[in-house]
Design an enzyme around this catalytic site. Sequence first.
Site, mmCIF file in Angstrom:
data_model
loop_
_atom_site.group_PDB
_atom_site.id
_atom_site.type_symbol
_atom_site.label_atom_id
_atom_site.label_comp_id
_atom_site.label_asym_id
_atom_site.label_seq_id
_atom_site.Cartn_x
_atom_site.Cartn_y
_atom_site.Cartn_z
ATOM 1 N N SER A 19 0.852 -1.179 0.000
ATOM 2 C CA SER A 19 0.000 0.000 0.000
ATOM 3 C C SER A 19 0.887 1.228 0.000
ATOM 4 C CB SER A 19 -0.898 0.020 1.244
ATOM 5 O OG SER A 19 -1.592 1.249 1.341
ATOM 6 N N GLY A 67 -4.396 -2.428 0.386
ATOM 7 C CA GLY A 67 -4.696 -1.408 1.368
ATOM 8 C C GLY A 67 -5.409 -0.204 0.788
ATOM 9 N N SER A 68 -4.926 0.976 1.124
ATOM 10 C CA SER A 68 -5.655 2.225 0.949
ATOM 11 C C SER A 68 -5.867 2.642 -0.498
ATOM 12 C CB SER A 68 -4.920 3.338 1.690
ATOM 13 O OG SER A 68 -5.554 4.574 1.500
ATOM 14 N N CYS A 69 -7.036 3.262 -0.740
ATOM 15 C CA CYS A 69 -7.332 3.882 -2.028
ATOM 16 C C CYS A 69 -6.477 5.117 -2.270
ATOM 17 C CB CYS A 69 -8.807 4.288 -2.081
ATOM 18 S SG CYS A 69 -9.976 2.921 -1.905
ATOM 19 N N THR A 70 -5.848 5.651 -1.217
ATOM 20 C CA THR A 70 -5.040 6.865 -1.324
ATOM 21 C C THR A 70 -3.685 6.593 -1.957
ATOM 22 O OG1 THR A 70 -6.170 7.632 0.668
ATOM 23 C CG2 THR A 70 -4.276 8.904 0.009
#
Length: 593
Positions: free
Chosen positions: A28, A64-67
């Site tokens: 991520s 993990g994160s979309c960011t």
Amino acid sequence: MPEFAVTARRLVAGNAQGELLYADVGLSFWGGVDPFSGEVIDRHHPLSGQIIAGRVLAIPSGRGSCTGSSVLLELILNGHAPAALVVAHPEEILSLGVLIAQSLFDCGLPVVCIGPEAFSRLHDCAFVRVEDDRVSAFTQIPADNWQATTSKTSVTHGATGPIALNDTDRDLLAGKHGKAAQVAMQIVLQMAELQGAGELIDITQAHIDGCIYTGPASLRFAEQLLAWGAAVRVPTTLNSISVDQRLWRQQGIDPAFGEPASQLGEAYMAMGAQLSYTCAPYLLDSAPQANEQVVWAESNAVVYANSVLGARTQKYPDYLDICIALTGRAPLTGCHLDAGRLATLLIQVAPLGPLDDAFYPLLGYHVGALSGSQIPVLDGLHNAAPTRDDLKAFGAAFATTSGAPMFHIAGVTPEAASIEQALGGLPAQHIETVSAAGLLESWNELNSAPSAQLGLVALGNPHFSLSEFAVLAALCEGRSKHPDVALVITCGRHVQQQASAAGYLATLDAFGAQLVTDTCWCMLGEPVLPVGTTSLMTNSGKYAHYAPGLVGRTVHFGSLAACVEAACRGFVSGELPAWLSQAHQPREKLSDV
């Protein structure tokens, strides 16, 4: 001569070469890579401490994160990005970050997918060259003076042929609804091509994760859209931003960070988004219904919407979320389709006896690592009756270690009345078993603190629900925290109002707890996180994973009740929950210092 060469699928075309940085574990970028240096800061990852800048990064996929798309955009614009990305499986979040860099800032890097078999062969290589759809791997730096060209990168074309457009789509592309909507539609179509979608669908709502401030690029992107007249076409909520917008100055946040972070939230509200600022939009009255086609970003929210609510969304990258909100149209692919929601992995959970609330985030963290990018169905929990809060905690931890957009639990989640339903009547492609011994390994991984010392109890990742406030208030009733320990809870403003009306906040105030709204623990640092604190405790599997890299603190993980006990005592007992003690193997005793 190369050790081997392979024809790749171009996710974003281009050419580059460099020293190979290889790992067989997904990464991520948010919480895993420092956006200002390119250092891998995920302290649980085999590449921890490595610098990705200028190297060819080979990972099976993101997770993990979309960011992650936002972090990669920051890296590209500040010169700390990898030379190229090589993945084993198609990677949409990171590809989108490159597409934004290309579309708005005329720069980028190649992203190619070579499949699992060829990817595993990179393990023993030292140098990789990417030339459009050809990937060559070398055991040493080649001496042929090859130079990468500087031609503009472009997205690969999908295999399904032209994308069917309606009249509104064509008007958006023609600029009849403004420059922002035109560029947004161009990006949506680029992603639709990458995903192989043949058509677009109408969506009813959006949840924007791109309002998290990752650095100057995130604000530049939003302000550019706003300058072009951006206005959302569907009801749109906003994820947690990076500061408590009402209190960040009083909290002592550096204005160099607080001001742009607050401005970023205001920019998205100026586009017509609601002032929601929560990473748990499923707690809002606007939460979607089963089968409703929506576009949500924020990894835990995506997983919850798909798995628990039965709504339909992909795991949308930051920036694609707002592009779809500006057009109201999304690629018809993945979890928007029946076939894209089926499990392919069966995970059997062994009986463990009476459970507490630490079980579900731990299980989610463990199952996410087992699943990779596969959608799992869990068997063995139908009699456990997990609550919505349990499923929230499970899903957030699952989304931390997995790249999958959803999960099923047989007899619990709405599309898994049976294992057969979750699998679509097909046999599982893989079968895994979760044992107490396996969970103990994950428990020890999350419990990274070497001593019983404690300076902070961090609760609310994802944001606290009203029912969690009720449980916490009951645990704190008539008690006071230790003077050397801070207990801080993050939540959305709407839940704060509900908890205040119910009397829970008065109890927690008497206990000595602090409340922070608008932001969440994955964005918080000093001084909200007490200066000088070396270790913290949390009941969040997600934050237990990210905290060592994000804030440089070691972590104690445990149940909500264990967190309250530690806050009162001023130290952590280190005791295992009863359901896990059967797999106990001697662990070095926590020191008192």
